[in-house]
Scaffold this motif. Sequence first.
Motif, PDB file in Angstrom:
ATOM      1  N   SER A  53      32.221  13.549  64.702  1.00 12.33           N
ATOM      2  CA  SER A  53      31.936  14.707  66.376  1.00 12.33           C
ATOM      3  C   SER A  53      31.022  15.687  65.931  1.00 12.33           C
ATOM      4  O   SER A  53      30.141  15.017  65.273  1.00 12.33           O
ATOM      5  N   GLN A  67      36.260   9.073  62.526  1.00 14.95           N
ATOM      6  CA  GLN A  67      35.470   9.451  64.445  1.00 14.95           C
ATOM      7  C   GLN A  67      34.460  10.521  63.851  1.00 14.95           C
ATOM      8  O   GLN A  67      34.445  11.666  62.946  1.00 14.95           O
ATOM      9  N   LYS A 106      34.436  16.887  71.988  1.00 16.12           N
ATOM     10  CA  LYS A 106      34.476  16.796  70.682  1.00 16.12           C
ATOM     11  C   LYS A 106      35.874  17.237  70.013  1.00 16.12           C
ATOM     12  O   LYS A 106      36.278  17.318  69.021  1.00 16.12           O
ATOM     13  N   VAL A 108      37.779  12.856  60.223  1.00 13.95           N
ATOM     14  CA  VAL A 108      36.722  14.074  61.270  1.00 13.95           C
ATOM     15  C   VAL A 108      35.114  14.348  60.266  1.00 13.95           C
ATOM     16  O   VAL A 108      35.413  14.958  59.282  1.00 13.95           O
ATOM     17  N   THR A 146      38.712  15.138  71.201  1.00 22.06           N
ATOM     18  CA  THR A 146      38.235  14.006  69.649  1.00 22.06           C
ATOM     19  C   THR A 146      39.162  14.422  68.689  1.00 22.06           C
ATOM     20  O   THR A 146      39.899  13.912  67.809  1.00 22.06           O
ATOM     21  N   GLU A 147      39.222  15.326  68.274  1.00 21.05           N
ATOM     22  CA  GLU A 147      39.073  16.135  66.677  1.00 21.05           C
ATOM     23  C   GLU A 147      40.849  16.864  66.726  1.00 21.05           C
ATOM     24  O   GLU A 147      41.575  16.056  65.377  1.00 21.05           O
ATOM     25  N   ALA A 168      42.338  13.051  66.449  1.00 22.54           N
ATOM     26  CA  ALA A 168      42.246  12.306  65.134  1.00 22.54           C
ATOM     27  C   ALA A 168      42.982  12.875  64.103  1.00 22.54           C
ATOM     28  O   ALA A 168      43.627  12.421  63.360  1.00 22.54           O
ATOM     29  N   ARG A 204      38.308  15.531  56.961  1.00 22.61           N
ATOM     30  CA  ARG A 204      37.004  16.458  57.471  1.00 22.61           C
ATOM     31  C   ARG A 204      35.687  16.592  56.555  1.00 22.61           C
ATOM     32  O   ARG A 204      36.050  17.461  55.232  1.00 22.61           O
TER      33      ARG A 204
END
Length: 291
Positions: free
Chosen positions: A144, A142, A162, A185, A165-166, A169, A258
């Motif tokens: 970001s 994803q 964003k 991410v 969305t995180e 995720a 991440r």
Amino acid sequence: MEQEIILDNKKQRMAAVTGAGSGLGRDIALGLAARNYRVFGTALTPDEIEDLKRASSGAVTLTICDITDAIGVKNWAREVATHTQGSLNLLINNAGILTPGPLEILPLDAVRREFEVNVFGALSVMNAFLPALRRARGRIVQISSFTASLPLPFNGASGASKAATEVFAAVYRAELKHLGVDVVVVPAGIMRTGGPAKTDAAVERIADGMTPEQRELYGRTFAIFAKGLNAMQKGGLDSASAARRVIEIAEQVPAPSRAPVGEDAEEILRFVREKSDAEQDALRLKLVGLS
């Protein structure tokens, strides 16, 4: 300069990339094709489709698809499945928009549109491809932005979308772990892609649409923000280099939860972890020239 497409002898892997018709998504698609992926992606125009077909020697297949159209997304996923035997190794959720402006002035419909694309569109794509990803024990990446962690003034809609969305995720990563699907991410820093021209146009629309009262309240600071944002984007990481880093992360074993792209993103995420709210407030103003 186009990336040279070189196929190796490894078993061909399957990848899907949203927003692959231009900018970062285009470079990611070409980079994956160069690493022997069969790449499927979304585009917005027929010209983008022809461009990628030609640039990748046919290794990238794009489909016109608005990711906010749930039926269109499902149709795209079904189309991809017919070429991949229902298996997908990698999904890169890259498509996104940016809607700058003072929160008091931005029409709520514009904020909703930001969430429709950046959040609900991303969710729709992930859900559509999950059966194929489970079959391959694949990975979701994803894309970001550092603004999910350090939201900037006049960029609230983008940062908030964003951040949402995180969160999704992270939940997907937990819910899919036992099914063998990784979720990564990738907070990106400032990049030199096709985005600045679109951002400039959006900034101009907001500025031109201000009433005299709104211009009195926000005209000067919004103009400073626009100048600062433009300067940051000109000094950002070039799209091809960012795409190479995204692909490195996509293939990293074991999968990170991440992984930032760009030194600026790394520095800002470290700053957010270590500094107080007051220090973060000062930095967000400084970054856009408002301190």
